[in-house]
Scaffold this motif. Structure first.
Motif, PDB file in Angstrom:
ATOM      1  N   ASP A   1      77.479  88.279 -33.315  1.00  0.00           N
ATOM      2  CA  ASP A   1      77.793  87.621 -34.581  1.00  0.00           C
ATOM      3  C   ASP A   1      78.982  88.326 -35.235  1.00  0.00           C
ATOM      4  OD1 ASP A   1      77.789  86.119 -36.861  1.00  0.00           O
ATOM      5  OD2 ASP A   1      75.678  86.457 -37.356  1.00  0.00           O
ATOM      6  N   GLU A   2      80.129  87.727 -35.142  1.00  0.00           N
ATOM      7  CA  GLU A   2      81.385  88.249 -35.706  1.00  0.00           C
ATOM      8  C   GLU A   2      81.664  89.700 -35.331  1.00  0.00           C
ATOM      9  OE1 GLU A   2      82.249  87.250 -39.706  1.00  0.00           O
ATOM     10  OE2 GLU A   2      81.113  85.390 -39.606  1.00  0.00           O
TER      11      GLU A   2
ATOM     12  N   GLY B   1      77.087  86.079 -44.640  1.00  0.00           N
ATOM     13  CA  GLY B   1      77.988  87.228 -44.635  1.00  0.00           C
ATOM     14  C   GLY B   1      79.313  86.955 -45.333  1.00  0.00           C
TER      15      GLY B   1
ATOM     16  N   GLN C   1      75.503  90.375 -37.616  1.00  0.00           N
ATOM     17  CA  GLN C   1      76.668  90.464 -38.495  1.00  0.00           C
ATOM     18  C   GLN C   1      76.531  91.671 -39.426  1.00  0.00           C
ATOM     19  OE1 GLN C   1      77.065  86.869 -40.744  1.00  0.00           O
ATOM     20  NE2 GLN C   1      79.160  87.283 -41.323  1.00  0.00           N
TER      21      GLN C   1
ATOM     22  N   SER D   1      74.688  82.269 -38.419  1.00  0.00           N
ATOM     23  CA  SER D   1      73.813  83.442 -38.307  1.00  0.00           C
ATOM     24  C   SER D   1      72.351  83.037 -38.299  1.00  0.00           C
ATOM     25  CB  SER D   1      74.081  84.410 -39.457  1.00  0.00           C
ATOM     26  OG  SER D   1      75.403  84.876 -39.404  1.00  0.00           O
TER      27      SER D   1
HETATM   28 MG   LIG Z   1      76.966  84.715 -40.558  1.00  0.00          MG
END
Ligand SMILES: [Mg+2]
Ligand SMILES: Nc1ncnc2c1ncn2[C@@H]1O[C@H](COP(=O)(O)OP(=O)(O)OP(=O)(O)O)[C@@H](O)[C@H]1O
Lengths: 330, 515
Positions: B172-173, B403, B93, B51
């Motif tokens: 991001d994810e 995260g 995220q 991230s």
């Molecule tokens: Mg992350």
């Protein structure tokens, strides 16, 4: 900083804990730096600033604001606000004087009754906010009106003399220890202890940081808020009595506008109005800064009109610096 | 490190990127490049620096050292506006949504369609609907976004990024909370964009997604880029590159002997949300709840735990009826809930790791109003080590954890609580493969000691791999119940999409064990 950031981490794995704690201490205490600068500047500008008499004077001047502000610290930590503390202080003092003189209550009992009145006002605030779902701003603004009004009703608009036994609270012991300063320090220690060590204190931070997360973690948010506002009310009562004892009489109009000074002290001390941050030490420093500023401006014979301007600017600067610092670390 | 040919046209390249935070080196020399029309996967453990890397491409952070080249020219990306000018759009995220605003307002935040200088509400709603349709999410443009739930918020974030018509799309994810159906929709969109020449940076902890969607993979470890491999690299190899060891078994479920029912849910109903939900969870059992986004799983879990109220039905813990809508009573009775939304409901972001880990046990650790701080610290340190929370110390503010490490804290505080029945809602959202196994082990030890776990997850392999029994929800009802032996991806999905025609769950469960 709360008392616990000062405390060194035990354990060998935290070798540099002390260093980190120290740097954290200063990072989180911009206000302390401000205080130091203020002291240096004022002692350079005025020869009579850095004298024992004057500093004791500052301490006494700071005491009432600081005690009010300690109580408000609890509230602001939970992301609330309390605009009623000045009025509640006046009401408690009036009730104290009235019950001791007109009603002939023994003075210790009169003190207890006054304290009870403060706590009761706080509980009503808390109930309006939790059960009544009123915004804290509105609930405590209403309480401000009610408390001030009641103080006027009870005193019939004029000051009531305090019995001697109580007004000794405004004295100075052996000419170096003003009782108001002792009370201030004691209340500060209580605040630090409550915030750092007790369930309620830790719950206040959690509620102010994220109320929903606190609730879902099993914290009884309603009860803790009641406690919070009750504490603020109780502290206001103490402040009211200290103020009255200095003047040897309880005035219904006393301490008006003090709630704003109290809030300013808390915010200058590094608390965030959005909750979750706030320490007794920071608030103490904030109250000292305000008192020193007033004192210094007086010594420099700055007109009281300009004093208001300067203090307003200082409050704005303190908060501005704080938000800037927060933004840069994020 | 990376062995790309310089000749190939690159849209973006970074060299030797470094970024430190107080007490942490987040990135320590990262090389990475992106070609037009490719999906480049970033892989790495929680806290590896993924991230942080993308935040330097989106203008959120400035690197301490290193170069960023866009179109072969060295560039500095100082702000979100810079990134937008360069055609870089980012889905973070942690969502960038304003919970109080509507879906449409969020989609066009800061750039609403205007008419005569005023916001053109009608066009905004129409454009919003078009975007929502494009990602195929069932949400009303006028709905307040905070009411959507995590998965649909994620889809709105995706829609928002698509509306920017970027050349480089960073995700991001995005799939952390999506179920298979949404993931498939998302992949279809991603492939379409890729074919149009858009370059995509894709972060995920779901390794099976990598060959489906990716072209190349860059692996980060401890802030360094350690490898760049093709997306069809075997999973074991990816894991080894990422964590430096191999993982024996992704789902190490050990079944425990079943005891009496600990949790009984009878005819639970909240009108318009879920209806007549009944099931039991026995001591020693892991019961999974599967279903599509919007099936009502989270709502049922919150109602059981007392986070929300319900209209009808009963919740019993160890045979005793629970008062509805009272979290404290539920906890006293022995329930726990790890909520799906860590930022909104799970964490006090401004408080430190120790404080957050100790929040649920705070009451128990207090005697006469005083908190046993040494005990709290010891327990926090223990669980943080067990879950391998990557932090500079217990005093680190949770906001600054990565995260996945934040998620570990949410789970950790409930693992410490020793709840008899622990309800997990998306427990492993954003957690890396290694740490997942650790969490599963902890679930095993919970059930082995006679506790029970009710697990909601959009990650179907996880539900299948860890549950002794799987409940499937569809449109607010229980559509069926499958034993571990008969629960497969297909059987679960069949139930989840079939919905409930007859009103009772049992008819649709051909031959499976029914209460
Ligand atoms: Mg992350
Ligand atoms: N603002 C910050 N202050 C201090 N440390 C930070 C900050 N932001 C990130 N970090 C640290 O940098 C490291 C890398 O974090 P990052 O968020 O990039 O990890 P990640 O690879 O995205 O992990 P995850 O898979 O969990 O999302 C972590 O150790 C994190 O704690």
């Amino acid at each position: 900083m709360s008392a616990d950031t000062l405390q060194k981490q035990a354990g060998p794995s935290e070798r540099n804990g002390a260093v980190r704690a120290a740097s954290r201490f200063f990072a989180e205490n911009g206000a302390l730096g401000g205080l130091v600068i203020l002291v240096v500047a004022l002692s350079l500008m005025s020869g009579s600033f850095l004298t024992v008499t004057n500093l004791l004077n500052v301490g006494v001047q700071a005491a009432v604001t600081a005690i009010l502000a300690f109580g408000v610290t609890f509230v602001i930590t939970t992301a609330g606000i309390d605009l009623s503390v000045g009025a509640v202080a006046a009401l408690s003092a009036v009730v104290c004087a009235w019950s001791a003189t007109s009603e002939g209550l023994p003075w210790p009992l009169a003190l207890v009754v006054a304290l009870g009145v403060g706590i009761l006002c706080g509980l009503v605030n808390g109930a309006l906010i939790t059960y009544g779902k009123l915004p804290p701003f509105i609930a405590t603004l209403a309480m401000q009106g009610v408390a001030r009004g009641l103080a006027l009703v009870i005193s019939q608009g004029s000051p009531i003399a305090l019995p001697n036994s109580i007004s000794h609270l405004g004295d100075t012991i052996s000419s170096y220890l003003p009782v108001p300063v002792i009370v201030m320090v004691a209340m500060g220690l209580v605040t630090a202890f409550v915030l750092a060590r007790t369930y309620s204190g830790r719950a206040m931070y959690a509620i102010g940081g994220n109320e929903e997360a606190a609730r879902l973690s099993g914290i009884k948010v309603t009860r803790q808020k009641l406690i919070t506002y009750a504490l603020a009310g109780g502290f206001a009562a103490v402040a009211g009595i200290v103020l009255a004892s200095r003047l040897a009489s309880a005035t219904p109009e006393a301490a008006s506008g003090y709630e704003l000074d109290a809030i300013a002290a808390v915010v200058i001390g590094g608390a965030s109005l959005s909750g979750g941050k706030g320490t007794a030490f920071g608030t103490f420093v904030g109250a000292l800064i305000l008192a020193m500023l007033r004192n210094g401006l007086n010594l420099l014979s700055v007109s009281s009109f300009w004093q208001q301007v300067v203090i307003g600017v200082v409050i704005a600067l303190a908060v501005l610096l704080d938000t800037l610092r927060r933004r840069s670390t994020n | 490190m990376t062995e790309t040919s310089e000749a190939r046209g690159e849209i973006l390249r970074v060299n030797g990127l470094r970024k430190t935070f107080p007490g942490v080196v987040a990135l320590d020399g990262v090389d990475f490049d992106l070609r037009p029309g490719e999906v480049h996967v970033l892989l790495g453990e929680n806290g590896a620096g993924k991230s942080t890397l993308i935040k330097m491409l989106s203008g959120a952070y400035q690197p301490d050292d290193g170069r960023i080249m866009v179109d072969d020219r060295e560039t500095s990306i100082r702000s979100a506006q810079d990134a937008q000018r360069l055609g870089i759009a980012t889905i973070y995220q942690e969502f960038n949504l304003v919970p109080q605003l509507t879906v449409a307002e969020n989609l066009f935040l800061g750039r609403p369609p205007k008419r005569f200088g005023l916001v053109d509400k009608r066009r905004m709603t129409a454009d919003a609907r078009e975007l929502l349709d494009r990602v195929g999410v069932d949400a009303d443009p006028g709905q307040q976004i905070g009411t959507l739930g995590i998965a649909r918020m994620q889809m709105v974030e995706i829609a928002k990024a698509l509306s920017l018509d970027a050349r480089v799309l960073i995700m991001d994810e995005p799939t952390a909370v999506l179920t298979t159906t949404e993931v498939e929709k998302l992949f279809a969109i991603v492939r379409q964009l890729r074919d149009q020449g858009v370059s995509i940076v894709f972060i995920t902890h779901h390794l099976e997604e990598i060959p489906q969607i990716g072209d190349r993979v860059t692996v980060l470890r401890d802030g360094k880029s350690v490898a760049e491999v093709p997306a069809d690299t075997p999973q074991e190899e990816l894991v080894r590159l990422m964590v430096g060891r191999s993982i024996e078994q992704q789902y190490p479920r050990e079944r425990s002997s079943q005891g009496p029912p600990l949790l009984e849910v009878r005819g639970l109903t909240r009108r318009g949300v879920f209806e007549n939900v009944s099931f039991e969870v026995h001591a020693g059992e892991v019961v999974g709840i599967a279903g599509l986004v919007g099936a009502g799983r989270t709502e049922v879990a919150r109602a059981i735990f007392g986070a929300d109220g319900y209209d009808q039905g009963n919740v019993l813990v160890e045979g005793a009826r629970l008062r509805g809508g009272d979290v404290h009573a539920a906890m006293e009775a022995g329930l726990g809930l790890v909520p799906e939304d860590r930022k909104g409901q799970g964490l006090v972001l401004g408080a430190d790791v120790q404080e957050n880990l100790g929040l649920v046990t705070l009451g128990r650790a207090s005697h006469g109003g005083l908190v046993d701080r040494a005990g709290q610290r010891k327990r926090a340190a223990g669980i943080a080590e067990r879950l391998n929370v990557r932090m500079s110390g217990l005093r680190q503010e949770v906001r600054t954890l990565s995260g996945g490490n934040q998620q570990k804290v949410v789970i950790g505080k409930w693992l410490l609580a020793d709840a008899k029945v622990l309800i997990l809602d998306e427990p492993t959202r954003g957690i890396d493969v290694g740490a997942k196994v650790e969490i599963y082990q902890l679930v095993n030890s919970l059930t082995a000691s006679g506790h029970a776990v009710l697990m909601i997850s959009s990650d179907l392999p996880e539900v299948l791999g860890m549950s002794d029994r799987v409940l499937v929800m569809a449109r607010g009802r229980l559509a069926g119940e499958l034993d571990a032996a008969e629960a497969t991806q297909d059987s679960v999905m069949a139930l989840a999409v079939a919905g409930v025609e007859s009103g009772t769950a049992h008819d649709t469960v051909g031959g499976s064990n029914v209460r």
